[in-house]
Design a protein around this motif. Structure first.
Motif, PDB file in Angstrom:
ATOM      1  N   ALA A   1       0.842  -1.202   0.000  1.00 33.02           N
ATOM      2  CA  ALA A   1       0.000   0.000   0.000  1.00 33.02           C
ATOM      3  C   ALA A   1       0.876   1.252   0.000  1.00 33.02           C
ATOM      4  CB  ALA A   1      -0.894  -0.005   1.238  1.00 33.02           C
ATOM      5  N   ARG A   2       0.461   2.256  -0.743  1.00 33.79           N
ATOM      6  CA  ARG A   2       1.208   3.517  -0.745  1.00 33.79           C
ATOM      7  C   ARG A   2       0.842   4.392   0.445  1.00 33.79           C
ATOM      8  NH1 ARG A   2       4.176   4.924  -4.995  1.00 33.79           N
ATOM      9  NH2 ARG A   2       4.021   7.131  -4.395  1.00 33.79           N
ATOM     10  N   SER A   3      -0.388   4.239   0.955  1.00 30.85           N
ATOM     11  CA  SER A   3      -0.859   5.088   2.043  1.00 30.85           C
ATOM     12  C   SER A   3      -1.264   4.227   3.237  1.00 30.85           C
ATOM     13  CB  SER A   3      -2.059   5.930   1.588  1.00 30.85           C
ATOM     14  OG  SER A   3      -2.542   6.741   2.646  1.00 30.85           O
ATOM     15  N   VAL A   4      -0.752   4.573   4.419  1.00 32.03           N
ATOM     16  CA  VAL A   4      -1.035   3.859   5.664  1.00 32.03           C
ATOM     17  C   VAL A   4      -1.612   4.846   6.667  1.00 32.03           C
ATOM     18  CG1 VAL A   4      -0.057   2.531   7.570  1.00 32.03           C
ATOM     19  CG2 VAL A   4       0.856   2.237   5.251  1.00 32.03           C
ATOM     20  N   VAL A   5      -2.621   4.412   7.410  1.00 34.42           N
ATOM     21  CA  VAL A   5      -3.159   5.220   8.507  1.00 34.42           C
ATOM     22  C   VAL A   5      -2.810   4.538   9.823  1.00 34.42           C
ATOM     23  CG1 VAL A   5      -5.262   5.961   9.684  1.00 34.42           C
ATOM     24  CG2 VAL A   5      -5.022   6.326   7.231  1.00 34.42           C
ATOM     25  N   VAL A   6      -2.178   5.285  10.716  1.00 34.55           N
ATOM     26  CA  VAL A   6      -1.886   4.835  12.072  1.00 34.55           C
ATOM     27  C   VAL A   6      -2.812   5.614  12.997  1.00 34.55           C
ATOM     28  CG1 VAL A   6      -0.153   4.601  13.879  1.00 34.55           C
ATOM     29  CG2 VAL A   6       0.523   4.390  11.472  1.00 34.55           C
ATOM     30  N   ILE A   7      -3.718   4.923  13.669  1.00 30.72           N
ATOM     31  CA  ILE A   7      -4.696   5.584  14.531  1.00 30.72           C
ATOM     32  C   ILE A   7      -4.150   5.614  15.948  1.00 30.72           C
ATOM     33  CG2 ILE A   7      -7.049   5.530  15.417  1.00 30.72           C
ATOM     34  CD1 ILE A   7      -7.878   4.098  12.863  1.00 30.72           C
ATOM     35  N   GLY A   8      -3.895   6.808  16.457  1.00 32.17           N
ATOM     36  CA  GLY A   8      -3.324   6.978  17.781  1.00 32.17           C
ATOM     37  C   GLY A   8      -2.167   7.958  17.738  1.00 32.17           C
TER      38      GLY A   8
ATOM     39  N   ARG B   1     -15.064  20.686  28.768  1.00 31.90           N
ATOM     40  CA  ARG B   1     -14.564  19.825  29.837  1.00 31.90           C
ATOM     41  C   ARG B   1     -13.124  19.356  29.598  1.00 31.90           C
ATOM     42  NH1 ARG B   1     -19.431  18.113  28.343  1.00 31.90           N
ATOM     43  NH2 ARG B   1     -18.532  16.317  27.240  1.00 31.90           N
ATOM     44  N   GLY B   2     -12.479  19.870  28.571  1.00 27.27           N
ATOM     45  CA  GLY B   2     -11.116  19.473  28.270  1.00 27.27           C
ATOM     46  C   GLY B   2     -11.023  18.282  27.346  1.00 27.27           C
ATOM     47  N   GLY B   3     -12.158  17.768  26.878  1.00 26.89           N
ATOM     48  CA  GLY B   3     -12.164  16.671  25.914  1.00 26.89           C
ATOM     49  C   GLY B   3     -12.461  17.185  24.525  1.00 26.89           C
ATOM     50  N   VAL B   4     -13.132  16.344  23.734  1.00 27.92           N
ATOM     51  CA  VAL B   4     -13.519  16.765  22.392  1.00 27.92           C
ATOM     52  C   VAL B   4     -14.961  16.356  22.133  1.00 27.92           C
ATOM     53  CG1 VAL B   4     -11.199  16.716  21.407  1.00 27.92           C
ATOM     54  CG2 VAL B   4     -12.586  14.624  21.391  1.00 27.92           C
ATOM     55  N   ARG B   5     -15.571  17.001  21.169  1.00 27.85           N
ATOM     56  CA  ARG B   5     -16.941  16.690  20.741  1.00 27.85           C
ATOM     57  C   ARG B   5     -16.944  16.547  19.223  1.00 27.85           C
ATOM     58  NH1 ARG B   5     -18.589  21.255  18.334  1.00 27.85           N
ATOM     59  NH2 ARG B   5     -17.573  23.210  18.951  1.00 27.85           N
ATOM     60  N   GLY B   6     -17.904  15.768  18.725  1.00 23.27           N
ATOM     61  CA  GLY B   6     -18.044  15.633  17.289  1.00 23.27           C
ATOM     62  C   GLY B   6     -18.651  16.880  16.673  1.00 23.27           C
ATOM     63  N   THR B   7     -18.293  17.167  15.434  1.00 20.23           N
ATOM     64  CA  THR B   7     -18.803  18.367  14.756  1.00 20.23           C
ATOM     65  C   THR B   7     -19.768  18.044  13.632  1.00 20.23           C
ATOM     66  OG1 THR B   7     -16.999  18.432  13.142  1.00 20.23           O
ATOM     67  CG2 THR B   7     -16.641  19.571  15.254  1.00 20.23           C
ATOM     68  N   GLY B   8     -19.899  16.754  13.275  1.00 20.23           N
ATOM     69  CA  GLY B   8     -20.771  16.404  12.160  1.00 20.23           C
ATOM     70  C   GLY B   8     -20.132  16.596  10.801  1.00 20.23           C
ATOM     71  N   THR B   9     -18.858  16.942  10.764  1.00 21.87           N
ATOM     72  CA  THR B   9     -18.112  17.084   9.508  1.00 21.87           C
ATOM     73  C   THR B   9     -17.191  15.882   9.361  1.00 21.87           C
ATOM     74  OG1 THR B   9     -18.165  19.489   9.705  1.00 21.87           O
ATOM     75  CG2 THR B   9     -16.517  18.551   8.213  1.00 21.87           C
ATOM     76  N   TYR B  10     -17.122  15.326   8.157  1.00 23.55           N
ATOM     77  CA  TYR B  10     -16.394  14.076   7.952  1.00 23.55           C
ATOM     78  C   TYR B  10     -15.312  14.220   6.882  1.00 23.55           C
ATOM     79  CZ  TYR B  10     -20.175  12.189  10.745  1.00 23.55           C
ATOM     80  OH  TYR B  10     -21.056  11.962  11.764  1.00 23.55           O
ATOM     81  N   GLU B  11     -14.326  13.344   6.986  1.00 20.77           N
ATOM     82  CA  GLU B  11     -13.204  13.343   6.059  1.00 20.77           C
ATOM     83  C   GLU B  11     -12.728  11.901   5.891  1.00 20.77           C
ATOM     84  OE1 GLU B  11      -8.523  14.831   6.109  1.00 20.77           O
ATOM     85  OE2 GLU B  11     -10.030  15.994   7.195  1.00 20.77           O
ATOM     86  N   GLU B  12     -12.321  11.565   4.685  1.00 20.02           N
ATOM     87  CA  GLU B  12     -11.793  10.231   4.420  1.00 20.02           C
ATOM     88  C   GLU B  12     -10.315  10.307   4.046  1.00 20.02           C
ATOM     89  OE1 GLU B  12     -14.193   8.229   1.531  1.00 20.02           O
ATOM     90  OE2 GLU B  12     -16.045   8.470   2.707  1.00 20.02           O
ATOM     91  N   ILE B  13      -9.531   9.365   4.584  1.00 17.98           N
ATOM     92  CA  ILE B  13      -8.114   9.276   4.257  1.00 17.98           C
ATOM     93  C   ILE B  13      -7.869   7.903   3.645  1.00 17.98           C
ATOM     94  CG2 ILE B  13      -5.756   9.284   5.132  1.00 17.98           C
ATOM     95  CD1 ILE B  13      -6.635  11.101   7.368  1.00 17.98           C
ATOM     96  N   GLU B  14      -7.289   7.882   2.446  1.00 19.83           N
ATOM     97  CA  GLU B  14      -6.993   6.635   1.759  1.00 19.83           C
ATOM     98  C   GLU B  14      -6.012   5.804   2.580  1.00 19.83           C
ATOM     99  OE1 GLU B  14      -4.601   5.145  -2.245  1.00 19.83           O
ATOM    100  OE2 GLU B  14      -5.210   7.253  -2.033  1.00 19.83           O
ATOM    101  N   ALA B  15      -6.237   4.490   2.608  1.00 25.95           N
ATOM    102  CA  ALA B  15      -5.342   3.608   3.375  1.00 25.95           C
ATOM    103  C   ALA B  15      -5.483   2.175   2.883  1.00 25.95           C
ATOM    104  CB  ALA B  15      -5.645   3.672   4.861  1.00 25.95           C
TER     105      ALA B  15
END
Length: 461
Positions: free
Chosen positions: A143-150, A303-317
């Motif tokens: 694969a040319r594109s890799v996603v590392v989550i974290g 509260r120092g965390g995060v919330r969803g915004t309803g906006t999405y994005e895709e990254i090839e992997a």
């Protein structure tokens, strides 16, 4: 005289053994350090990246403990195999300390997580670290594109190995099949993605900076991602209105990322994309294989965390590696808290139904969860040993005159003792020499056990 079993030969187990033989209140303690693997050192051998030689040199410190005349290493012994339950093990020793770590990865819990090409980062680390349980077929590096989550140190290690040239890894102990696969890798873009910002990421500054020092790769950062972080945002940004005080390491991390964001593209062979404020919601695929990851844009909440915004994005992997934390694994016969992934305890004393179980103890990640650095295990081990020594007068009053090793062998176990481990070291040095390299790890069970059968020298009775 007390005979103590320590289950696990990583840092927490070895520090426990060191504290036991070093304490003055109960002299003459004998410690057997048991491990499922035929090799000692735990994550120092099988979790530290091959190019982190300074950290891997901790093996020399652990080695000095395992060579103590009152400490014995017994590898290739698995609790639960051949009837060796915690109850049976406790019958062979006055006390048992479990230092078994947190061996399982946390899951994302999203659709598509089990598509081909989606793996835990731990599986990838095990592969390039020659863990004998690793998938021998390796990983799809076409694969040319890799996603590392974290965005912790494991994610940084994985991204760095993927982006580093194979020649840079040749002087290390990375197994030869993995080195060959990395040499033929088609990976050009590594996306390391976190749901929060750089000021909340878990990586340490030293490891983070190493990404920018790779000769054949460059780090790219999206200004739009950084602008959401209160610690980074320009003064005129609403996000900067109530900045939170940062620990020194977090502030340094922000400075490093800010510096990369200011650099122009340099046209290098590989690119590491640091992405923030993106939460994975689905792994997309075609014909059963992952092709992309869908993320929801997040934003800081009050509260120092995060919330969803309803906006999405895709990254090839074509390859996805999940590095979102660890969990302890239950041992049949020991109590286990499924919420925390730990064994319930009080100052290291195993609790059964809220009551301390005589002779059973825990230390390390199975005691406190996957927190802290390697050195944190030393203080954790000392606390547990202090509890054990305080309990010594009330431990099960039985005379243990027979060597537990004899009972293990009679039950069908074939322990690898210290001379067997030395034979494995010799075999790995010979393997490296035959390949024109330094010592190279043997990556399979059969090879390790075959090498161990060339044991040399006497073992302690």
């Amino acid at each position: 005289m007390l005979r103590i079993a320590v289950v696990g030969s990583g840092p927490s187990g070895v520090y426990t053994a060191q504290a036991l033989v070093g304490q003055p209140l109960v002299p003459g303690v004998l410690v057997d350090v048991l491990d499922r693997l035929p090799c000692p050192y735990g994550l120092v051998r099988y979790g530290v990246a091959p190019d982190h030689e300074k950290i891997k040199s901790l093996q020399n410190t652990l080695r000095s403990v395992l060579e103590h005349d009152r400490v014995r290493f017994l590898g290739n012994v698995e609790i639960g195999a051949h009837g060796l339950t915690p109850e049976r093990l406790l019958g062979l020793y006055h006390a048992v300390v479990y230092c078994v770590g947190a061996a399982r990865d946390r899951r994302l819990g999203i659709p598509g997580e089990d598509l081909a090409g989606s793996h835990s980062a731990t599986d990838f680390v095990s592969w390039y670290s020659a863990h004998p349980d690793a998938t021998p077929a390796g990983f799809g590096l076409g694969a040319r594109s890799v996603v590392v989550i974290g965005v912790g140190n494991v994610a940084v290690d994985v991204a760095r190995v993927l982006a580093r040239g194979a020649e840079d890894l040749r002087p290390t102990d990375v197994p030869h099949p993995a080195l060959g696969a990395l040499a033929g890798s088609a990976v050009r873009d590594v996306h390391m993605v976190g749901r929060r910002g750089p000021s909340q990421a878990k990586f340490t500054t030293k490891e983070l900076r190493e990404l920018g020092a790779l000769p054949s790769a460059e780090v790219r950062v999206e200004h739009a991602d950084l602008a959401l972080d209160p610690a980074y945002a320009p003064a005129q940004s609403p996000a900067a209105a109530t900045p939170q005080p940062l620990a020194t390491v977090n502030r340094r991390n922000v400075d490093v990322v800010r510096g990369w964001a200011a650099l122009p593209d340099r046209g290098r062979e590989r690119r590491i994309h640091l992405r923030f404020f993106l939460r994975p919601v689905e792994l997309l695929g075609a014909e059963g294989r992952v092709t992309a990851v869908r993320f929801e844009r997040t934003a800081p909440d009050e509260r120092g965390g995060v919330r969803g915004t309803g906006t999405y994005e895709e990254i090839e992997a074509g390859l996805v590696l999940r590095a979102v934390g660890y969990r302890g694994v239950p041992i049949a016969g020991l109590p286990f808290d499924g919420t925390t992934g730990t064994v319930p305890h009080l100052a290291g004393r195993v609790l059964r139904h809220g009551v301390a179980s005589p002779g059973e103890y825990v230390a390390g990640w199975i005691k406190r969860g996957p927190t802290g650095v390697i050195g944190t295990n030393r203080a954790c081990a000392k606390e547990t040993v202090a509890s054990l020594i305080a309990d010594a007068p009330s431990l099960p009053a039985r005379r243990i005159t027979a060597d537990p090793l004899d009972a293990l062998r009679a039950a069908g176990h074939r322990p690898v003792e210290w001379p067997g481990w030395l034979s494995i070291e010799d075999a790995e040095a010979a393997l490296g020499a035959s390949l024109g390299r330094r010592s190279v790890k043997i990556p399979d069970w059969e090879g390790l056990l075959t090498a161990a059968r060339g044991e040399r020298g006497p073992s302690r009775p």
